[in-house]
Scaffold this motif. Sequence first.
Motif, PDB file in Angstrom:
ATOM      1  N   SER A 190      70.241  11.528  11.555  1.00  0.00           N
ATOM      2  CA  SER A 190      70.476  10.389  12.430  1.00  0.00           C
ATOM      3  C   SER A 190      69.677   9.166  12.014  1.00  0.00           C
ATOM      4  O   SER A 190      70.009   8.046  12.372  1.00  0.00           O
ATOM      5  CB  SER A 190      70.127  10.754  13.883  1.00  0.00           C
ATOM      6  OG  SER A 190      68.771  11.144  13.975  1.00  0.00           O
ATOM      7  N   GLU A 191      68.609   9.376  11.233  1.00  0.00           N
ATOM      8  CA  GLU A 191      67.811   8.258  10.758  1.00  0.00           C
ATOM      9  C   GLU A 191      67.673   8.318   9.241  1.00  0.00           C
ATOM     10  O   GLU A 191      66.695   7.859   8.667  1.00  0.00           O
ATOM     11  CB  GLU A 191      66.437   8.276  11.440  1.00  0.00           C
ATOM     12  CG  GLU A 191      66.530   8.120  12.945  1.00  0.00           C
ATOM     13  CD  GLU A 191      65.211   8.345  13.652  1.00  0.00           C
ATOM     14  OE1 GLU A 191      64.172   8.288  12.994  1.00  0.00           O
ATOM     15  OE2 GLU A 191      65.223   8.586  14.866  1.00  0.00           O
ATOM     16  N   SER A 192      68.667   8.907   8.614  1.00  0.00           N
ATOM     17  CA  SER A 192      68.620   9.104   7.173  1.00  0.00           C
ATOM     18  C   SER A 192      68.523   7.775   6.434  1.00  0.00           C
ATOM     19  O   SER A 192      69.276   6.842   6.680  1.00  0.00           O
ATOM     20  CB  SER A 192      69.880   9.837   6.714  1.00  0.00           C
ATOM     21  OG  SER A 192      69.878  10.030   5.328  1.00  0.00           O
ATOM     22  N   GLY A 193      67.550   7.692   5.512  1.00  0.00           N
ATOM     23  CA  GLY A 193      67.386   6.502   4.711  1.00  0.00           C
ATOM     24  C   GLY A 193      66.777   5.327   5.440  1.00  0.00           C
ATOM     25  O   GLY A 193      66.730   4.227   4.902  1.00  0.00           O
ATOM     26  N   MET A 194      66.319   5.549   6.659  1.00  0.00           N
ATOM     27  CA  MET A 194      65.773   4.452   7.455  1.00  0.00           C
ATOM     28  C   MET A 194      64.290   4.665   7.705  1.00  0.00           C
ATOM     29  O   MET A 194      63.836   5.792   7.878  1.00  0.00           O
ATOM     30  CB  MET A 194      66.481   4.363   8.809  1.00  0.00           C
ATOM     31  CG  MET A 194      67.959   4.067   8.735  1.00  0.00           C
ATOM     32  SD  MET A 194      68.708   4.053  10.379  1.00  0.00           S
ATOM     33  CE  MET A 194      67.903   2.603  11.090  1.00  0.00           C
ATOM     34  N   ILE A 195      63.550   3.558   7.727  1.00  0.00           N
ATOM     35  CA  ILE A 195      62.151   3.641   8.115  1.00  0.00           C
ATOM     36  C   ILE A 195      62.092   3.952   9.603  1.00  0.00           C
ATOM     37  O   ILE A 195      62.965   3.537  10.365  1.00  0.00           O
ATOM     38  CB  ILE A 195      61.426   2.309   7.800  1.00  0.00           C
ATOM     39  CG1 ILE A 195      59.929   2.417   8.086  1.00  0.00           C
ATOM     40  CG2 ILE A 195      62.042   1.152   8.599  1.00  0.00           C
ATOM     41  CD1 ILE A 195      59.137   1.187   7.643  1.00  0.00           C
ATOM     42  N   ASP A 196      61.092   4.716  10.029  1.00  0.00           N
ATOM     43  CA  ASP A 196      60.949   5.003  11.453  1.00  0.00           C
ATOM     44  C   ASP A 196      60.836   3.699  12.232  1.00  0.00           C
ATOM     45  O   ASP A 196      60.197   2.745  11.781  1.00  0.00           O
ATOM     46  CB  ASP A 196      59.715   5.879  11.705  1.00  0.00           C
ATOM     47  CG  ASP A 196      59.934   7.314  11.272  1.00  0.00           C
ATOM     48  OD1 ASP A 196      61.100   7.754  11.251  1.00  0.00           O
ATOM     49  OD2 ASP A 196      58.944   7.999  10.955  1.00  0.00           O
ATOM     50  N   PHE A 197      61.437   3.666  13.413  1.00  0.00           N
ATOM     51  CA  PHE A 197      61.494   2.438  14.197  1.00  0.00           C
ATOM     52  C   PHE A 197      60.115   1.878  14.518  1.00  0.00           C
ATOM     53  O   PHE A 197      59.876   0.668  14.427  1.00  0.00           O
ATOM     54  CB  PHE A 197      62.266   2.696  15.498  1.00  0.00           C
ATOM     55  CG  PHE A 197      62.340   1.508  16.408  1.00  0.00           C
ATOM     56  CD1 PHE A 197      63.004   0.359  16.017  1.00  0.00           C
ATOM     57  CD2 PHE A 197      61.734   1.532  17.662  1.00  0.00           C
ATOM     58  CE1 PHE A 197      63.071  -0.752  16.850  1.00  0.00           C
ATOM     59  CE2 PHE A 197      61.796   0.435  18.500  1.00  0.00           C
ATOM     60  CZ  PHE A 197      62.469  -0.715  18.100  1.00  0.00           C
ATOM     61  N   ASP A 198      59.169   2.762  14.876  1.00  0.00           N
ATOM     62  CA  ASP A 198      57.828   2.280  15.207  1.00  0.00           C
ATOM     63  C   ASP A 198      57.139   1.671  13.990  1.00  0.00           C
ATOM     64  O   ASP A 198      56.437   0.660  14.090  1.00  0.00           O
ATOM     65  CB  ASP A 198      56.972   3.398  15.820  1.00  0.00           C
ATOM     66  CG  ASP A 198      56.971   4.669  14.995  1.00  0.00           C
ATOM     67  OD1 ASP A 198      57.847   4.832  14.131  1.00  0.00           O
ATOM     68  OD2 ASP A 198      56.100   5.525  15.225  1.00  0.00           O
ATOM     69  N   GLU A 199      57.359   2.265  12.824  1.00  0.00           N
ATOM     70  CA  GLU A 199      56.773   1.723  11.601  1.00  0.00           C
ATOM     71  C   GLU A 199      57.383   0.365  11.262  1.00  0.00           C
ATOM     72  O   GLU A 199      56.682  -0.557  10.827  1.00  0.00           O
ATOM     73  CB  GLU A 199      56.982   2.691  10.432  1.00  0.00           C
ATOM     74  CG  GLU A 199      56.189   3.982  10.535  1.00  0.00           C
ATOM     75  CD  GLU A 199      54.686   3.739  10.550  1.00  0.00           C
ATOM     76  OE1 GLU A 199      54.231   2.824   9.831  1.00  0.00           O
ATOM     77  OE2 GLU A 199      53.975   4.444  11.291  1.00  0.00           O
TER      78      GLU A 199
END
Length: 213
Positions: A190-199
Amino acid sequence: MYKYFLKRVLDLILSFIGFTILFPVFVFIWLVLLVVNQGKPFFTQPRPGKDEKIFSILKFKTMTDKKDENGKLLPDELRVTKFGTFLRKSSLDEIPQLLSIIKGDMSLIGPRPLRVRYLPYYTKEEQIRHTVKPGVTGLAQISGRNLLDWDIRLQKDIEYVNSLSFGLDLKIFFQTILKVLSSKDVALDSESGMIDFDELRKNKNQQNSTKSI
């Protein structure tokens, strides 16, 4: 009327029907994962729901718990099993969430429930996503599913809450089915290839602070 009563009624009816129809599939996947994941067929994680009330999301476990020599979990791509990949691409890993709908923690349609640690990083406008129950699918998912960046995803959540109606939910429901059947816009995570939102938000805040100096 729809938002405060009929939506919940439809959630109960459709989730009961869906789980009844999919129960043989549910049992089969559960048995396979008991073997593949060494007795751990389910993935649970605390997530914020309506009014930021914390509940445990329930999905079929698509990754093993393999760790490196230091006891740290390996990257997701090294822990996803072949069966888990199939479950994600087909969205069958989401079946247990029908139980969360019946329980009242979730809705069929709504903003996807994200991680608890993201809560401090939403803007005041984005916090509106927690004024409704989180959904198994939502406007962001039919607008690009896992291919949207965080800002666009959250803007779609805002748009959904502000425009919530039976017609919009019906559109999202049928477009989700079409996307699942065609495997369109599907990523392995679901968050593949994405930086974590908090980061992401931490980095933006640091950049803004640097510019203001």
